[in-house]
Scaffold this active site. Sequence first.
Site, PDB file in Angstrom:
ATOM      1  NE  ARG A  18      -2.112  -1.443   3.441  1.00 22.83           N
ATOM      2  CZ  ARG A  18      -2.436  -1.111   4.681  1.00 22.83           C
ATOM      3  NH1 ARG A  18      -3.558  -0.462   4.936  1.00 22.83           N
ATOM      4  NH2 ARG A  18      -1.657  -1.422   5.687  1.00 22.83           N
ATOM      5  CG  ASN A  36      -3.934  -4.653   3.563  1.00 25.61           C
ATOM      6  OD1 ASN A  36      -3.336  -4.591   2.502  1.00 25.61           O
ATOM      7  ND2 ASN A  36      -3.316  -4.543   4.725  1.00 25.61           N
TER       8      ASN A  36
END
Length: 89
Positions: A18, A36
């Site tokens: 990320r 996520n």
Amino acid sequence: MKAMDIRIDGRVQGVSFRAWAQQEAQSLGLRGWIRNHPDMSVVAYIEGDDEAVDKMLDRMNSGPPAARVNRVRTAPAEPIGMEDFEIRA
């Protein structure tokens, strides 16, 4: 302006995917978000210049060094006018 919904499968959680994606997206001038998913994939939404979106999709097929990307699934989306690229919980 192009927008895409994205799901990345593989070893993509716990490998800074990320944070890496946020940095890559910002360097390309893209806006959107990434988070996520409970199934251990990562999902994202990106919008911006057509060429920049395509470059980001290419980069997501590799990800950061510790990641192992098995598959990147995409679907066209409507631009929603995001102002930045954010990591969501």
